[in-house]
Design an enzyme around this catalytic site. Structure first.
Site, PDB file in Angstrom:
ATOM      1  CE  LYS A  90      37.099  40.141  36.543  1.00 44.04           C
ATOM      2  NZ  LYS A  90      36.023  39.147  36.764  1.00 44.04           N
TER       3      LYS A  90
HETATM    4  C1  LIG Z   1      34.697  39.258  36.301  1.00 47.40           C
HETATM    5  C2  LIG Z   1      33.873  38.027  36.351  1.00 47.40           C
HETATM    6  C3  LIG Z   1      32.647  37.916  35.644  1.00 47.40           C
HETATM    7  C4  LIG Z   1      32.043  39.058  34.854  1.00 47.40           C
HETATM    8  O1  LIG Z   1      32.727  39.349  33.648  1.00 47.40           O
HETATM    9  P1  LIG Z   1      32.573  40.770  32.942  1.00 47.40           P
HETATM   10  O2  LIG Z   1      33.584  40.820  31.868  1.00 47.40           O
HETATM   11  O3  LIG Z   1      32.814  41.787  34.015  1.00 47.40           O
HETATM   12  O4  LIG Z   1      31.165  40.836  32.409  1.00 47.40           O
HETATM   13  C5  LIG Z   1      31.957  36.711  35.713  1.00 47.40           C
HETATM   14  N1  LIG Z   1      32.423  35.686  36.444  1.00 47.40           N
HETATM   15  C6  LIG Z   1      33.582  35.761  37.145  1.00 47.40           C
HETATM   16  C7  LIG Z   1      34.020  34.582  37.954  1.00 47.40           C
HETATM   17  C8  LIG Z   1      34.352  36.915  37.109  1.00 47.40           C
HETATM   18  O5  LIG Z   1      35.504  36.980  37.824  1.00 47.40           O
END
Ligand SMILES: *Cc1c(COP(=O)(O)O)cnc(C)c1O
Length: 438
Positions: A90
């Site tokens: 993120k």
């Molecule tokens: C947010 C997240 C995901 C999922 O990603 P999306 O874009 O919501 O599909 C997968 N792995 C981790 C570690 C995350 O923080």
């Protein structure tokens, strides 16, 4: 900056640019240069030089010189997206978002109070994206005692004066309903310039398109390749879908879920039907309703907002919506499957013991499903979304006796932390915002 559009729908670019003619000339670009080329295709209201400066600044805090390195494991490759400040993918979008927001507010002389709820990764990545920024405050609600110790420390040890952590004596759902409730008071929202940085923000998707292109160059520009993506809110894989539509030669997008498999079921049956949320070893994907999925529908339904509206309304009212498949599958570019907790832990164990690679549980979900669906003749790229040190519990269950750490997390252990305790009470939270907003 508006997040949702005024009619409650999501914002999408009408035209997805075709960049096939430019790919050759982008060979050898750094991550930040490539980001500049790709974002310029979508952004027409920030001068190119300024945009590039925002991008350069956003990726200056990553601890790997390739930003998103591609590493070989077994007979495939892993794209590591966890080298940012909070060790989860993120950061790639939220570091950029924080800088863009600051730039726009400087220009307009405005201010913004960001309000969000988190059960884990998003809160710290959002805080790291805006800490110390002019004209922005951030208020993050989390359920007291329900986030992991690491996740709480990542949020509460940030010393900047514009960061406000609120520990709510309730569940994550209580936090979310508090936020919803506050946003629905439009007068309050306007008066205190409330904003959000949740996963429906288009700029987050935009920043995520870049690493699919970057990985293709790092792989040596294969004729085609498959990409496996551990999926929750459908933001990460949706960026891959856009990259594919822009002309990147992705063969299959392999969508991987944990036991919260609403999306895997949809891509196999055409039925989108809500289930109960299960708590799993990959908590960032414990999601039943994926906010970015609506964007994907819009493109698949040939840009018909009416059809998207019909689908989403049916889903909201009955918990189920369906699309009739004309072909064998709704969309031949996707394959989808899910991995149980046991399969996830087995995958972590297998790749650590056989190949010396330690995957976090989210990444392991992707690898597990990819191995099931990949075409052995097509190069495979698995997306790694978090550093394993963030999920010590799962690692020790998969590999008893194994410990995993990261210097960034070790540093937090000695820092003082700050948080405000509040009850599940809208008025109390509002009062706190009023007192602390700029
Ligand atoms: C947010 C997240 C995901 C999922 O990603 P999306 O874009 O919501 O599909 C997968 N792995 C981790 C570690 C995350 O923080």
């Amino acid at each position: 900056m508006m997040g949702l559009s005024r009619d409650g729908g999501l914002l999408v670019p009408h035209n997805v640019p075709d960049v096939r003619d430019q790919l050759e000339s982008w060979t050898g670009c750094t991550f930040a240069e490539l980001a500049g080329h790709i974002m310029t295709e979508f952004v027409d209201d920030i001068p190119e030089q300024d945009l590039q400066a925002l991008i350069d600044k956003s990726y200056s805090r990553f601890d790997h010189d390739r930003i998103t390195p591609v590493v070989p494991v077994d007979d495939f490759h892993i794209l590591e997206l966890f080298h940012g400040p909070t060790l989860a993918f993120k950061d790639i979008a939220l570091q950029f978002l924080g800088n863009v927001f600051e730039y726009i507010l400087k220009d307009s002389g405005g201010c913004l109070n960001i309000l969000g709820a988190t059960s884990g990764d998003t809160g710290s990545a959002a805080i790291e994206g805006v800490r110390g920024k002019d004209s922005i405050n951030i208020f993050i609600l989390f359920p007291e005692g329900r986030t992991s110790a690491v996740q709480e420390r990542q949020m509460t040890t940030v010393p900047d004066k514009n960061v406000f952590n609120i520990a709510i004596d309730g569940s994550f759902d209580d936090c979310q309903s508090l936020i919803k409730n506050i946003f629905s008071d439009l007068d309050f929202k306007d008066e205190y310039h409330l904003g959000a940085v949740n996963s429906v923000n288009w700029a987050r998707v935009l920043a995520q398109i870049v690493y699919y292109f970057f990985a293709w160059f790092e792989l040596g520009k294969p004729r085609v390749f498959d990409v496996a993506v551990p999926t929750g809110n459908f933001g990460d894989i949706f960026a891959g879908y856009l990259a594919r539509n822009m002309g990147l030669p992705i063969n299959k997008l392999i969508l991987a879920t944990n036991s919260n498999d609403i999306l895997a079921r949809f891509f196999n049956t055409g039925v989108y039907s809500r289930g109960e949320v299960h708590f799993s070893e990959s908590p960032a994907m414990d999601i039943q309703v994926s906010s970015n999925f609506e964007r994907y529908l819009w493109y698949q339904l040939a840009g018909s907002s009416d059809k998207v509206n019909e689908f989403m309304t049916s889903f909201q009212q009955t918990g189920t919506a369906r699309l009739d498949f004309n072909t064998r599958r709704f969309d031949e570019s996707f394959v989808a499957g899910s991995a149980s907790d046991a399969q996830t832990l087995d995958t972590i164990q297998h790749y650590h013991q056989q190949f010396g690679y330690l995957a976090d549980p989210h990444t392991a979900v992707g690898i597990c499903v990819a191995k099931r669906y990949r075409d052995p003749d097509v190069p495979l790229l698995c997306v790694a979304t978090a550093h394993p040190a963030k999920f010590e519990g799962a690692i020790s269950r998969a590999l008893p006796g194994e410990t995993v750490s990261h210097p960034r997390l070790e540093l937090l252990k000695d820092l003082p932390s700050r948080k405000e305790h509040l009850p599940v009470d809208v008025e109390a939270v509002k009062k706190y915002i009023v007192k602390n907003s700029s």
